[in-house]
Design a protein around this motif. Structure first.
Motif, PDB file in Angstrom:
ATOM      1  N   GLU A   1      -3.637 -18.337  28.742  1.00 58.13           N
ATOM      2  CA  GLU A   1      -4.077 -16.959  28.509  1.00 58.13           C
ATOM      3  C   GLU A   1      -4.496 -16.738  27.054  1.00 58.13           C
ATOM      4  O   GLU A   1      -5.227 -15.782  26.751  1.00 58.13           O
ATOM      5  CB  GLU A   1      -2.974 -15.973  28.899  1.00 58.13           C
ATOM      6  N   LYS A   2      -4.034 -17.609  26.137  1.00 58.19           N
ATOM      7  CA  LYS A   2      -4.438 -17.497  24.736  1.00 58.19           C
ATOM      8  C   LYS A   2      -5.722 -18.268  24.435  1.00 58.19           C
ATOM      9  O   LYS A   2      -6.252 -18.170  23.336  1.00 58.19           O
ATOM     10  CB  LYS A   2      -3.321 -18.017  23.823  1.00 58.19           C
ATOM     11  N   ASN A   3      -6.169 -19.036  25.420  1.00 61.27           N
ATOM     12  CA  ASN A   3      -7.368 -19.846  25.232  1.00 61.27           C
ATOM     13  C   ASN A   3      -8.605 -19.036  25.620  1.00 61.27           C
ATOM     14  O   ASN A   3      -9.363 -19.406  26.525  1.00 61.27           O
ATOM     15  CB  ASN A   3      -7.267 -21.130  26.065  1.00 61.27           C
ATOM     16  N   THR A   4      -8.794 -17.937  24.923  1.00 58.77           N
ATOM     17  CA  THR A   4      -9.942 -17.058  25.162  1.00 58.77           C
ATOM     18  C   THR A   4     -10.602 -16.724  23.838  1.00 58.77           C
ATOM     19  O   THR A   4      -9.970 -16.816  22.776  1.00 58.77           O
ATOM     20  CB  THR A   4      -9.495 -15.754  25.847  1.00 58.77           C
ATOM     21  N   LYS A   5     -11.849 -16.339  23.907  1.00 61.49           N
ATOM     22  CA  LYS A   5     -12.574 -15.991  22.693  1.00 61.49           C
ATOM     23  C   LYS A   5     -11.970 -14.757  22.038  1.00 61.49           C
ATOM     24  O   LYS A   5     -11.915 -14.641  20.812  1.00 61.49           O
ATOM     25  CB  LYS A   5     -14.041 -15.746  23.030  1.00 61.49           C
ATOM     26  N   LYS A   6     -11.485 -13.828  22.895  1.00 64.47           N
ATOM     27  CA  LYS A   6     -10.884 -12.598  22.376  1.00 64.47           C
ATOM     28  C   LYS A   6      -9.642 -12.910  21.542  1.00 64.47           C
ATOM     29  O   LYS A   6      -9.460 -12.385  20.429  1.00 64.47           O
ATOM     30  CB  LYS A   6     -10.524 -11.684  23.542  1.00 64.47           C
ATOM     31  N   ALA A   7      -8.782 -13.805  22.064  1.00 65.86           N
ATOM     32  CA  ALA A   7      -7.569 -14.180  21.321  1.00 65.86           C
ATOM     33  C   ALA A   7      -7.913 -14.982  20.084  1.00 65.86           C
ATOM     34  O   ALA A   7      -7.302 -14.839  19.022  1.00 65.86           O
ATOM     35  CB  ALA A   7      -6.638 -14.979  22.228  1.00 65.86           C
ATOM     36  N   LEU A   8      -8.915 -15.864  20.215  1.00 63.42           N
ATOM     37  CA  LEU A   8      -9.300 -16.707  19.092  1.00 63.42           C
ATOM     38  C   LEU A   8      -9.845 -15.895  17.926  1.00 63.42           C
ATOM     39  O   LEU A   8      -9.580 -16.203  16.761  1.00 63.42           O
ATOM     40  CB  LEU A   8     -10.352 -17.718  19.562  1.00 63.42           C
ATOM     41  N   MET A   9     -10.585 -14.817  18.222  1.00 63.41           N
ATOM     42  CA  MET A   9     -11.165 -13.991  17.171  1.00 63.41           C
ATOM     43  C   MET A   9     -10.209 -12.953  16.647  1.00 63.41           C
ATOM     44  O   MET A   9     -10.580 -12.139  15.799  1.00 63.41           O
ATOM     45  CB  MET A   9     -12.437 -13.319  17.687  1.00 63.41           C
ATOM     46  N   GLY A  10      -8.979 -12.963  17.173  1.00 60.70           N
ATOM     47  CA  GLY A  10      -7.962 -12.080  16.605  1.00 60.70           C
ATOM     48  C   GLY A  10      -7.966 -10.688  17.167  1.00 60.70           C
ATOM     49  O   GLY A  10      -7.312  -9.794  16.623  1.00 60.70           O
TER      50      GLY A  10
END
Length: 389
Positions: free
Chosen positions: A374-383
């Protein structure tokens, strides 16, 4: 004639042999030794010497103040032998031979090197192959999830190249195990130096890209990325690696490492080792790796407090800290380790630093990919969601 003492106290003279004499010269003497009576408790003839014969493995040493027939039997020293009875001196064995336990003949000295069959060699080989297998597994995970944000972030091509170079680092440690030959002596240090420079230069470029991306995210900083395109990144890695290749080539051509039979460490063993040839060449090879590692550490340390979406710098900082600590400890340990243990120390340093880089750089990403998708998303990656930490 032999005087025989009878039980009743009388004596008797018996003929126990004969002499044939011609012209005052003894021509033949015949004795029947079984008929001779010796008037001693042992009923045996007396000894004409006061010491027993010295067996092989010993030498005769006369006793001071006593007849020449009186002597001590002194065992030969280590590395010396005597293979005759009543030898007056011991003979030293040749350079590549040593005395056996009985000191009566020379045997070839034992050859000692870091072998695949001894416990230490088996342990290091197992660790090396396990590290190479772990790199392959991580490579497979990254390949399967290559389209996900965690893998694609900060140039996935460099990540794959780091994994490839780490696998080479694990495998090159196998060249330090086994009987040293000219080919392995030359190849081991070159493979070690080039593999690690390839790995560290990729990490250095990654760190520079992290700083460039962060700078580009600020107003007016977009121009900083033009120097860190994919082609520029590949070019920097190739250039830095070619410098190490040139160092290794110059070293091998001028003063190449060669196998050497060392008889100085132990008297009864021959240490088969690779002589590095030029200490300057080996020092430059290690120094260049250290220079790139320290530069990577300093840049990553400066970038450690960037926002969470740039937190790969934290992992690079920790990995470089482990890397530098291992190789700083390696130098005194290597210098003070004799024979095969010097090779074991270098193999251990290669494996420890390789495992440190692999776990520090790819452990957190594999954790997210496998256990926290669930953390492997662009949204999570961009903070803008759950941060990657």
């Amino acid at each position: 004639m032999n005087w025989i003492w009878l039980s009743d106290g009388s004596t008797e003279v018996k003929n126990v042999g004969e002499v044939n004499e011609l012209a005052s010269k003894i021509d033949n003497l015949v004795l029947d030794e079984d008929k001779i009576f010796w008037n001693f408790e042992s009923k045996k003839p007396p000894k004409s010497v006061c010491s027993e014969s010295c067996p092989p493995g010993t030498r005769m040493a006369r006793k001071k103040g006593k007849p020449v027939c009186c002597f001590d039997c002194i065992p030969c020293s280590e590395g010396e032998v005597s293979n005759e009875t009543d030898s007056t001196q011991c003979t030293s064995c040749q350079k590549e031979f040593w005395s056996n336990r009985q000191r009566d003949h020379c045997v070839p000295k034992t050859m000692e090197y870091l072998s695949y069959t001894e416990p230490l060699g088996i342990s290091l080989t197992t660790a090396s192959l396990s590290g190479a297998l772990l790199c392959t597994i991580v490579f497979g995970i990254f390949t399967y999830h290559r389209t996900t944000p965690v893998v694609r972030a900060n140039n996935s091509e460099l990540s794959f190249l780091i994994l490839l170079s780490l696998k080479l680092c694990f495998l090159c440690s196998l060249l330090f195990i086994g009987h040293p030959r000219l080919s392995t002596c030359q190849l081991r240090q070159a493979a070690f130096g080039i593999s690690f420079v390839l790995c560290v230069s990729c990490i250095l470029v990654k760190t520079m890209v992290v700083l460039a991306v962060f700078k580009a995210s600020k107003p007016g900083g977009g121009g900083s990325l033009k120097w860190f395109g994919a082609m520029h990144q590949r070019g920097i890695v190739v250039f830095l690696t070619l410098i190490q290749a040139a160092i290794c080539t110059t070293w091998l051509m001028s003063s190449s490492p060669t196998p050497h039979k060392n008889t100085q460490y132990y008297k009864d063993k021959i240490i088969v080792e690779c002589v590095i040839g030029s200490s300057v060449g080996f020092g430059i090879l290690l120094g260049y790796i250290g220079l790139l590692a320290i530069l990577s550490f300093l840049l990553a340390f400066l970038a450690r407090n960037l926002p969470d979406n740039f937190n790969e710098a934290k992992f690079i900082t920790f990995s470089m800290l482990v890397f530098c600590a291992v190789w700083i400890a390696f130098i005194p340990a290597y210098i003070n380790s004799p024979g095969k243990y010097a090779d074991a120390v270098e193999v251990f340093a290669i494996l420890a630093s390789s495992f440190g880089l692999l776990l520090a750089l790819f452990g957190p990403k594999c954790y997210i990919i496998i256990l926290k998708p669930e953390k492997n998303t662009k949204k999570a990656l961009m903070g803008r969601g759950t941060p990657i930490s």
